[in-house]
Enzyme design. Structure first.
Site, short mmCIF file in Angstrom:
data_model
loop_
_atom_site.label_atom_id
_atom_site.label_comp_id
_atom_site.label_asym_id
_atom_site.label_seq_id
_atom_site.Cartn_x
_atom_site.Cartn_y
_atom_site.Cartn_z
N ASN A 183 7.95 7.29 7.45
CA ASN A 183 6.47 6.93 7.83
C ASN A 183 6.71 5.66 8.20
O ASN A 183 5.85 5.09 7.95
CB ASN A 183 6.16 7.28 6.84
CG ASN A 183 4.28 7.41 7.83
OD1 ASN A 183 3.81 7.60 9.04
ND2 ASN A 183 3.32 7.03 6.75
N ARG A 184 7.70 4.97 8.10
CA ARG A 184 8.62 3.87 8.63
C ARG A 184 9.56 3.20 9.32
O ARG A 184 10.39 2.88 9.61
CB ARG A 184 9.27 2.83 7.35
CG ARG A 184 7.73 2.67 6.10
CD ARG A 184 6.95 2.17 5.53
NE ARG A 184 6.26 2.50 4.71
CZ ARG A 184 5.20 3.36 4.20
NH1 ARG A 184 4.79 4.55 4.91
NH2 ARG A 184 4.67 2.99 2.87
N GLU A 305 -4.80 12.23 3.48
CA GLU A 305 -4.19 12.10 1.71
C GLU A 305 -5.06 13.44 2.21
O GLU A 305 -6.29 13.03 1.19
CB GLU A 305 -4.77 11.08 1.26
CG GLU A 305 -3.32 9.46 2.01
CD GLU A 305 -2.28 9.75 1.68
OE1 GLU A 305 -1.60 10.23 0.71
OE2 GLU A 305 -1.65 8.77 2.68
ZN ZN Z 1 3.26 10.64 2.02
#
Ligand code: ZN
Ligand code: NAG
Ligand code: NAG
Length: 479
Positions: A183-184, A305
């Site tokens: 996720n980067r 989340e």
């Molecule tokens: Zn995560």
């Protein structure tokens, strides 16, 4: 006899060994590599081994990567009429990234919106991959019985990737096998990070190709470690930790609230007002998947989340599924129950046009599909919007809609800017004639032909605009 005995001993020994291995690996059968590399590392770092063991205990009762693959195939076996299984690529260790599509016409191109769920982006956040299998099976069991399940299966192409990071899962860590945080790893809008193709991880590449090959209207990725619905932007230009609104801020807040308010208790958060947050306000990140989806994929993505505890005991998974079930269903159904939808045609031949659709005052454009020219644009309800359709070579058209709680359908018929130009002729064979026109000795005959074609298409155009008169900028409220 002695020979038989030793064979038996050997057999028992092998059996025991197998058993032991299965436990130590947490049942992983995909990659022996995980075990070996880990064993080597753990000889050096005892504390790491303890850490791994602890996580392994936590993973007790969770599906292994091979369990997950089996569960997906079992789901498809039960629901083959409304599903398909396909792989979007492979992880670093070579584990297929299996995806499921749920629809009453799986794999067919239709003028319907598509949604995607991605779980397990971070290897140590495994709740999502479990919930996504529960979601798929629930849809299968309730299709034609529950109205929401039926609405979704009949009107949306729902794609589900339970695990984007199977290697990270088997290593019990956040990053993939190269220890990169996926996720980067996406291209960033502000900083020239991740632009080197040779550095990009196979899991990231697979997702990027997936987004290019399927026009997703919206999506969500499932994470753990907090309880909040996060929306773009995730990063700020000046790297400050502050609210950074994207052009669709209102639309995103509507979507995020839809999730948090349908959830068991997400909206009661003390930390996040209404259980939602702008990503950059929470903590800015760069190279995230969410912003990339919105910028380059025309896809409205949320980062969800879904549990404070990254590895809750497996016996809590069903409760967490119950907490999230309505939210997940409502989010997918919002593609049908809200926003503006329609198709774009040319007025001369009635051909579908892959036009650009924008909303006045919002710096964001989506494209109608290449083949069917359908578009699906999420918008916050209870507003007036001016919807603009534009296409090179055609006159731009716009119409104002008063959006209530219901979705709207707006079809556009675009007129060519210059009807006399031969390139506006209706089909490809007519266009091929143009190339011949350049040759002088054909000209006389072709001028006559063009005149005839022109007359023909004038008549045809009249017929088509009659046909579409009723549909022109049609405003229909439907479920
Ligand atoms: Zn995560
Ligand atoms: C939501 O409920 C769960 C389970 O009861 C609890 O652990 C959690 O703290 C609650 N969160 C909020 C924000 O109320
Ligand atoms: C619109 O967005 C693009 C990026 O998508 C940006 O380059 C441009 O400056 C924006 N225009 C306005 C008027 O904000």
């Amino acid at each position: 006899m002695a020979h038989l005995n030793s064979s038996l001993v050997l057999f028992l020994f092998l059996l025991l060994h197998l058993f032991h291995t299965a436990i130590a690996r947490g049942g992983e059968s995909h990659s022996g590599f995980v075990d070996n590399s880990y064993a080597a590392a753990s000889r050096r770092h005892l504390s790491e081994e303890n850490h791994f063991k602890k996580l392994d205990n936590l993973a007790h009762g969770y599906m292994t990567n091979s369990d997950l693959e089996k569960a997906m195939k079992a789901f498809h076996g039960r629901c083959s009429r409304i599903s398909r299984i396909y792989s979007i690529g492979k992880s670093v260790f070579g584990v297929p990234l299996w995806a499921m599509e749920i629809s009453n016409r799986p794999g067919k191109e239709e003028a319907k919106p598509a949604f995607k769920f991605i779980g397990n982006v971070h290897g140590d956040e495994p709740v999502g991959r479990e919930l996504l299998l529960l979601l798929a099976n629930w849809l299968c069991d309730h299709y034609m019985k529950d109205p929401l399940a039926t609405l979704i299966v009949d009107n949306v192409h729902l794609h589900i990737l339970p695990s984007m990071n199977p290697d990270g899962f088997s290593l019990r860590r956040r990053g993939n096998a190269n220890n990169i945080d996926l996720n980067r790893d996406f291209p960033d809008q502000f900083f020239k990070i991740n632009n080197d193709l040779t550095e990009r991880q196979p899991e990231t590449k697979a997702i990027m190709n997936w987004i290019k090959s399927i026009r997703f209207t919206a999506s969500a990725s499932l994470h753990g470690g907090a309880l909040v619905a996060n929306y773009p932007w995730d990063g700020t230009q000046d790297k400050s930790k502050s609210y950074y609104a994207c052009p669709d801020d209102e639309t995103f807040r509507y979507m995020a609230k839809l999730y948090s308010e349908s959830h068991y208790n997400m909206s009661q958060s003390q930390e996040f007002k209404a259980g939602i947050t702008n990503g950059a306000l929470w903590y800015p990140i760069y190279g995230g998947m969410q912003d990339w989806n919105y910028i380059y994929g025309g896809c409205f993505e949320l980062t969800l989340e879904i549990s404070d505890n990254k590895w809750p005991p497996a016996n809590e998974l069903h409760t967490i599924w119950q907490y999230n079930k309505k939210s997940m269903l409502h989010l997918v159904a919002s593609l049908v129950k809200s926003g503006v939808h329609g198709r774009v045609f040319s007025s001369d031949c009635g051909e579908p046009l892959p036009a650009s659709i924008a909303i006045k005052g919002m710096n964001y454009t989506i494209k109608a599909s290449e083949t069917l020219a359908d578009y699906h644009r999420l918008l916050a309800p209870e507003h007036q919007y001016e919807v603009i359709a534009s296409m090179p070579g055609y006159k731009t058209r716009s119409t104002t809609i008063n959006m209530g709680e219901d979705p709207m359908t707006v079809d556009f018929i675009l007129e060519p800017i210059n009807s006399y130009l031969p390139h506006q002729l209706c089909n490809r064979s007519s266009i091929n004639i143009l190339e011949v026109v350049a040759k002088p000795h054909f000209q006389a005959a072709l001028i006559l032909m063009l005149v005839l074609t022109f007359l023909f298409f004038l008549m045809k155009r009249k017929a088509i605009s009659n046909h579409f008169r009723g549909r022109k900028q049609r405003r229909v409220s439907a479920v």
